[in-house]
Design a protein around this motif. Sequence first.
Motif, PDB file in Angstrom:
ATOM      1  N   ARG A  20      44.775 -42.983  61.860  1.00 47.32           N
ATOM      2  CA  ARG A  20      44.591 -41.738  61.149  1.00 47.32           C
ATOM      3  C   ARG A  20      44.453 -42.015  59.653  1.00 47.32           C
ATOM      4  O   ARG A  20      44.852 -43.076  59.157  1.00 47.32           O
ATOM      5  CB  ARG A  20      45.785 -40.796  61.368  1.00 47.32           C
ATOM      6  N   ARG A  21      43.868 -41.071  58.940  1.00 50.91           N
ATOM      7  CA  ARG A  21      43.713 -41.195  57.497  1.00 50.91           C
ATOM      8  C   ARG A  21      45.080 -41.386  56.831  1.00 50.91           C
ATOM      9  O   ARG A  21      46.050 -40.701  57.153  1.00 50.91           O
ATOM     10  CB  ARG A  21      43.052 -39.933  56.934  1.00 50.91           C
ATOM     11  N   GLY A  22      45.149 -42.350  55.910  1.00 47.45           N
ATOM     12  CA  GLY A  22      46.378 -42.615  55.178  1.00 47.45           C
ATOM     13  C   GLY A  22      47.169 -43.794  55.711  1.00 47.45           C
ATOM     14  O   GLY A  22      48.023 -44.335  55.001  1.00 47.45           O
TER      15      GLY A  22
ATOM     16  N   HIS B  10      39.407 -63.651  60.396  1.00 46.17           N
ATOM     17  CA  HIS B  10      38.728 -63.525  61.689  1.00 46.17           C
ATOM     18  C   HIS B  10      39.124 -62.266  62.450  1.00 46.17           C
ATOM     19  O   HIS B  10      38.736 -62.096  63.605  1.00 46.17           O
ATOM     20  CB  HIS B  10      38.954 -64.763  62.557  1.00 46.17           C
ATOM     21  N   ASP B  11      39.879 -61.367  61.816  1.00 46.93           N
ATOM     22  CA  ASP B  11      40.168 -60.072  62.430  1.00 46.93           C
ATOM     23  C   ASP B  11      38.981 -59.136  62.224  1.00 46.93           C
ATOM     24  O   ASP B  11      38.308 -59.171  61.184  1.00 46.93           O
ATOM     25  CB  ASP B  11      41.406 -59.422  61.799  1.00 46.93           C
ATOM     26  N   ILE B  12      38.746 -58.278  63.217  1.00 46.41           N
ATOM     27  CA  ILE B  12      37.769 -57.199  63.054  1.00 46.41           C
ATOM     28  C   ILE B  12      38.445 -56.058  62.300  1.00 46.41           C
ATOM     29  O   ILE B  12      39.539 -55.627  62.674  1.00 46.41           O
ATOM     30  CB  ILE B  12      37.258 -56.705  64.419  1.00 46.41           C
ATOM     31  N   ILE B  13      37.819 -55.621  61.228  1.00 48.66           N
ATOM     32  CA  ILE B  13      38.388 -54.511  60.462  1.00 48.66           C
ATOM     33  C   ILE B  13      38.370 -53.274  61.359  1.00 48.66           C
ATOM     34  O   ILE B  13      37.310 -52.864  61.852  1.00 48.66           O
ATOM     35  CB  ILE B  13      37.588 -54.287  59.173  1.00 48.66           C
ATOM     36  N   PRO B  14      39.545 -52.672  61.617  1.00 49.37           N
ATOM     37  CA  PRO B  14      39.637 -51.654  62.674  1.00 49.37           C
ATOM     38  C   PRO B  14      39.093 -50.278  62.315  1.00 49.37           C
ATOM     39  O   PRO B  14      38.895 -49.457  63.202  1.00 49.37           O
ATOM     40  CB  PRO B  14      41.150 -51.581  62.938  1.00 49.37           C
ATOM     41  N   GLY B  15      38.863 -49.996  61.058  1.00 39.96           N
ATOM     42  CA  GLY B  15      38.371 -48.672  60.685  1.00 39.96           C
ATOM     43  C   GLY B  15      37.910 -48.628  59.245  1.00 39.96           C
ATOM     44  O   GLY B  15      38.178 -49.543  58.457  1.00 39.96           O
ATOM     45  N   ASP B  16      37.200 -47.559  58.888  1.00 44.31           N
ATOM     46  CA  ASP B  16      36.739 -47.393  57.512  1.00 44.31           C
ATOM     47  C   ASP B  16      37.942 -47.199  56.593  1.00 44.31           C
ATOM     48  O   ASP B  16      38.883 -46.476  56.925  1.00 44.31           O
ATOM     49  CB  ASP B  16      35.840 -46.164  57.397  1.00 44.31           C
TER      50      ASP B  16
ATOM     51  N   VAL C 285      35.526 -50.687  52.844  1.00 44.60           N
ATOM     52  CA  VAL C 285      35.142 -51.557  53.959  1.00 44.60           C
ATOM     53  C   VAL C 285      34.806 -50.672  55.156  1.00 44.60           C
ATOM     54  O   VAL C 285      35.238 -49.520  55.248  1.00 44.60           O
ATOM     55  CB  VAL C 285      36.261 -52.545  54.323  1.00 44.60           C
ATOM     56  N   THR C 286      34.021 -51.227  56.069  1.00 37.07           N
ATOM     57  CA  THR C 286      33.546 -50.473  57.218  1.00 37.07           C
ATOM     58  C   THR C 286      34.130 -51.031  58.500  1.00 37.07           C
ATOM     59  O   THR C 286      34.162 -52.256  58.692  1.00 37.07           O
ATOM     60  CB  THR C 286      32.010 -50.518  57.289  1.00 37.07           C
ATOM     61  N   GLY C 287      34.585 -50.143  59.365  1.00 35.04           N
ATOM     62  CA  GLY C 287      35.103 -50.570  60.648  1.00 35.04           C
ATOM     63  C   GLY C 287      34.047 -51.291  61.462  1.00 35.04           C
ATOM     64  O   GLY C 287      32.879 -50.904  61.474  1.00 35.04           O
TER      65      GLY C 287
ATOM     66  N   VAL D  13      39.563 -42.343  57.111  1.00 35.02           N
ATOM     67  CA  VAL D  13      38.937 -41.371  58.018  1.00 35.02           C
ATOM     68  C   VAL D  13      39.795 -41.206  59.259  1.00 35.02           C
ATOM     69  O   VAL D  13      40.568 -42.096  59.629  1.00 35.02           O
ATOM     70  CB  VAL D  13      37.514 -41.806  58.434  1.00 35.02           C
ATOM     71  N   ASN D  14      39.634 -40.076  59.919  1.00 35.11           N
ATOM     72  CA  ASN D  14      40.272 -39.822  61.201  1.00 35.11           C
ATOM     73  C   ASN D  14      39.335 -40.248  62.327  1.00 35.11           C
ATOM     74  O   ASN D  14      38.136 -40.477  62.090  1.00 35.11           O
ATOM     75  CB  ASN D  14      40.624 -38.335  61.334  1.00 35.11           C
ATOM     76  N   PRO D  15      39.825 -40.354  63.556  1.00 39.20           N
ATOM     77  CA  PRO D  15      38.942 -40.733  64.679  1.00 39.20           C
ATOM     78  C   PRO D  15      37.735 -39.806  64.785  1.00 39.20           C
ATOM     79  O   PRO D  15      37.853 -38.585  64.640  1.00 39.20           O
ATOM     80  CB  PRO D  15      39.876 -40.579  65.896  1.00 39.20           C
ATOM     81  N   GLY D  16      36.569 -40.394  65.022  1.00 36.42           N
ATOM     82  CA  GLY D  16      35.332 -39.628  65.131  1.00 36.42           C
ATOM     83  C   GLY D  16      34.651 -39.348  63.815  1.00 36.42           C
ATOM     84  O   GLY D  16      33.567 -38.760  63.802  1.00 36.42           O
TER      85      GLY D  16
END
Length: 675
Positions: A124-126, A134-140, A170-172, A187-190
């Motif tokens: 969730r935002r915040g 080597h981690d994938i950035i999980p979200g914006d 950064v971008t998820g 950002v929130n999901p979606g």
Amino acid sequence: MATFAADHGSFAARRYLKEVLRDTFLKLDPRQMWHNPVMFVVEIGTVITLVLTLTAPTPAARGYDLAVTLILIVTILFATFAEAYAEARGRAQADYLRRTKSTTPAKVIAPNGQVTVMESDKLRRGMQVLVEPHDIIPGDGVVVEGMGSVDESAITGESAPVVKARDDSVTGGTVLLSDRMIIEITVNPGESFLDRMIALVEGAQRQKTPNEIALSALLGVLTLIFVFVVVTLVPIARYFSPHATQVATMVALLVCLIPTTIGALLSAIGIAGMNRVAMVNVVAKSGRSVEAAGDIDTIILDKTGTITMGNRMATEFLPLPGVTEAEIAHAALLASLADNTPEGRSVVDLAKEILDLRDTPNAEGEPVPFSARTRMSGIDLADGRQIRKGAVSAIRAIAQQEPPPDLDRLTESVAREGATPLAVAVDGRVLGIIRLKDVVKPGLKERFADFRAMGIRTVMATGDNAITAAVIAHEAGVDDFVAEAKPEDKITLIRSEQAAGRLVAMTGDGTNDAPALAQADVGLAMNAGTMAAKEAANMIDLESNPTKLLDVVLVGKQLLITRGALTTFSIANDMAKYFAIVPAMFAAVPSLRVLGALNIMGLKTPHGAILSALIFNALIIPALIPFAIRGVRYRAESADRMLARNVFNWGVLGIIIPFIGIWAIDHVLGLFGLA
């Protein structure tokens, strides 16, 4: 995405053949078709001739009505196929992005500092997340601590990693290659950047632009006029020739007179324009912005990060008399060992190159971090020496003796070149100057020359002083510049241009650019920029290349030219089909034999002429689909010359091709006894 565009875009219909065929038939639904008045009239005419076919009193009448009905059905199917094909390309891009978007584990940092793992789609935002190599950035989100090299190839198609530091967005879905960062999710999901991109490239979600709405209204009015013309023609035709009043004949005449060609391709042209923007790695939030890009008069560009690389880099050591270049390079190297900024790393790299060092040396001592108060940084070595680098005035203040006049000369020389001077001192003795320069991105001067040839004026807006701004403007090749510009100055500049009747495009990447991006008719934000800039803009450049605006302008101009060219071709077509059908309808009337002089194609029979015109009317639609999808070629020339060339080419072709095509089809039908 660049790779995807090449691999997927041109094969969308083949890969999505079932979906294209399904949508082709689904779009026959009158609830969808009535949005296109031209094709809606054709569909109504098809239903009428189908009813006539089923109720025809004689086999001969039934055969003619059936032929007209089948040709009209094919005409409508070709029209819906064009739109379905264009939408399939958008779906192909969206599906690629969906595959890019994946659910990954996220290391969430709790308020007490404890790290827990959860799925990225629950962020969730915040929330703050820890990202390690080597981690994938999980979200914006925004980097709040640390810095590292990020692989954004999954989003941009570019293999070169991008360095992200504090306050950078950064971008998820991208991957951290080195170091570690703490990211605050924004950002929130979606609502992620990928989610928005998926929605934007979906052709089915595209809204009609003002120009497209206006053209649709014009086509609707023309269609209504021709409906009245044909209805008025019925009693006249009945008086002179009863056979000419066959309902199927009147429907055929109406279909051939209304602008079915552009009516069938109008939606496909708009959807394809959005897709072409996506193929150059730019996401447009609306078709309105794509069209506006085609009419741009002025482009305002931010300097830092847009025209220039954004990071000042050390390009030269300038020693004072009595000091060698190696001496100042060695001192600057030691003073920058603990400086992890791009500026500091560039000093280390330049010094190692001059000193011919492969590895970075170690130095025992206490690093002195940069302070806004002292405007200096450096190191206190274990042997007692104190090395400092920083603003010239700050270094001069700690000098134990008055520096030579050459220091002022070097400082002024560097400043006049648009660079930033830093001084280096050892134990209070000034050794010389480090030249720091924000390097202009390669290829800009040539691209700005292309803008100039298109009649587009380029203006650089920067907060730098006038001397630095003038040097950068000359080096980049822009037409004008505004120095010492504050965010409100950029908005004032845009509004003044708009007040003069010009359309303005703006590129930028910083939070301070957001108001100007929102005010501009076309706002292109760099993907590497802040979230505020990306939210304010109506386009986002995934590759963070300001020259991409030229590609967007070209796509916009190509979209407008394509729509105009095919509209011209369609109207010219109608004129040729008029000369095919009307003379044939009344050729058997003795008192109207004068119309036979208009039968310049020598069509054999009225029914053959009508069927030939209808068949040509249907076949020309798929023949023009490649032009609607790829666009008509754009050349950088004046608007008057461009208009004259396109009207001549497409207007003349629109008249000649139907004459040849209808004549050839009539002769083919004659070979089979159908004309």
